[in-house]
Motif scaffolding. Structure first.
Motif, PDB file in Angstrom:
ATOM      1  N   CYS A 135       0.845  -1.209   0.000  1.00  0.00           N
ATOM      2  CA  CYS A 135       0.000   0.000   0.000  1.00  0.00           C
ATOM      3  C   CYS A 135       0.875   1.253   0.000  1.00  0.00           C
ATOM      4  O   CYS A 135       0.405   2.339  -0.298  1.00  0.00           O
ATOM      5  N   ARG A 144      -2.564   2.276  -4.626  1.00  0.00           N
ATOM      6  CA  ARG A 144      -3.987   2.542  -4.345  1.00  0.00           C
ATOM      7  C   ARG A 144      -4.827   1.268  -4.518  1.00  0.00           C
ATOM      8  O   ARG A 144      -5.753   1.020  -3.736  1.00  0.00           O
ATOM      9  N   VAL A 147      -4.689  -0.868  -1.345  1.00  0.00           N
ATOM     10  CA  VAL A 147      -5.430  -0.451  -0.144  1.00  0.00           C
ATOM     11  C   VAL A 147      -6.762  -1.210  -0.087  1.00  0.00           C
ATOM     12  O   VAL A 147      -7.125  -1.819   0.926  1.00  0.00           O
ATOM     13  N   CYS A 150      -6.269  -5.068   0.360  1.00  0.00           N
ATOM     14  CA  CYS A 150      -5.910  -5.493   1.725  1.00  0.00           C
ATOM     15  C   CYS A 150      -7.137  -5.510   2.643  1.00  0.00           C
ATOM     16  O   CYS A 150      -7.260  -6.375   3.511  1.00  0.00           O
TER      17      CYS A 150
END
Ligand code: ACO
Length: 304
Positions: A135, A144, A147, A150
């Motif tokens: 990230c 991006r 993010v 995850c």
């Protein structure tokens, strides 16, 4: 004056598609993001085969959502790779003719329902440890995408842990099934982090470019340190008699990883390599009419 590539990296800011970047940086990102995207879509196979056999409606809905998430991760990642000037068709061709890889982990079979739990807990758990630092990767579109990925991986890990916990606290046969799945997935999960640091060809350069933030061995150790106490709560054993806390290092020591197995799987000779690729190629061929239909209007407009 606009900032140069080195300035941006030194300032720990993000490189965006419009920025000048060294060719080798672009090639490294395409290699890693493509491999990651391929892993997501091939990774749908080991679990996809259990959707129709899930033991309850709730488990089926969870598994279906998870496998759909993996397809979505593939989409975000192919999209991120496309910002580097390659097309999705080129990337899929490279996967299908063996020029690009996917993760070693998806070349193992899933013979029981407990494998769904072990994949969630261990494979997605390892993926999170590897992917959270991504990230902060220096390439904006990849960082991006990670993010969102995850966040979804956390749900995947959690559902696997809960599934295994339920089995481990069920009948003796269910507990045995959970233990056998953990025995199958432990060592391959450790291999997901890549070769040991001394043999990692790309790590030094990728860390200098802030694509990777930690070495393969550092992340592997972080994962082991998290998994050991979780296994205790599950009431399951990790299949490594040499696992023990080392107060001097502040980490768990572990046994030798069988790197010859890793090399065999990378060379195409793992238990499921042939089936995974045959299935992927067949799915691609079967979907040709969908791709043609979906792009027919745009193709006509371009030709007009
Ligand atoms: N499976 C297959 N190939 C691997 C694996 C693995 N688990 N680990 C390393 N390799 C390959 C590398 O791709 C490289 O081969 P190549 O030069 O032909 O591309 C070679 O082994 C040497 O490894 P490294 O130099 O350490 O490679 P790299 O710096 O790319 O690090 C790593 C490997 C850690 C996997 C990195 O690429 C990464 O973090 N990728 C993003 C995460 C990812 O792809 N996860 C996929 C599985 S998780 C999931 O989908 C749920």
């Amino acid at each position: 004056m606009s900032a140069t590539f080195d300035d941006i990296i030194d300032a720990d800011e993000r490189i965006e598609p419009r920025d000048d970047m060294p060719d080798a940086y672009r090639r490294t990102l395409i290699r890693q993001i493509a491999q990651h995207a391929h892993s997501e879509i091939i990774g749908m196979q080991p679990e996809g085969s259990w959707i129709t056999r899930a033991p309850s409606l709730k488990r089926k809905a969870i598994l279906l959502a998870k496998v759909q998430d993996e397809a979505g991760h593939g989409l975000y990642l192919y999209g991120a790779a496309e910002t580097l000037g390659v097309s999705r068709d080129e990337l899929l061709d490279a996967l299908h003719d063996g020029r690009q890889r996917y993760s070693s982990i998806f070349n193992y079979p899933t013979p029981t329902w407990a494998d769904m739990g072990a994949i969630g807990w261990l494979v997605d758990g390892a993926a999170i440890v590897n992917q959270v630092p991504l990230c902060r990767c220096s390439y904006g579109p990849y960082a991006r995408a990670m993010v969102r990925i995850c966040k979804e991986e956390s749900f995947h890990q959690r559902q696997g842990y809960e599934l295994l916990y339920t089995l481990a606290h069920g009948t003796p046969a269910q507990k045995r099934m959970a233990q056998e799945a953990v025995d199958r997935w432990w060592w391959p999960s450790l291999m997901m982090f890549g070769p040991p640091d001394g043999e990692s060809t790309h790590s030094a350069q990728s860390m200098a470019w802030k694509i990777k933030r930690h070495s393969n061995d550092e992340l592997r150790q972080r994962f082991i340190d998290m998994a050991v106490p979780q296994a205790e709560i599950l009431g399951l054993t990790l299949p490594d008699p040499d696992l023990r806390w080392n107060p001097g290092r502040g980490h768990y020591d572990h046994g030798e990883i069988d790197w010859s197995e890793f090399k065999r799987v990378l060379a195409g000779d793992g238990p499921m390599n042939a089936q995974r690729m045959a299935h992927r190629r067949r799915a691609h061929e079967d979907g040709a009419w969908v791709r043609a239909a979906a792009s027919a209007y745009a193709a006509r407009e371009e030709g007009a």
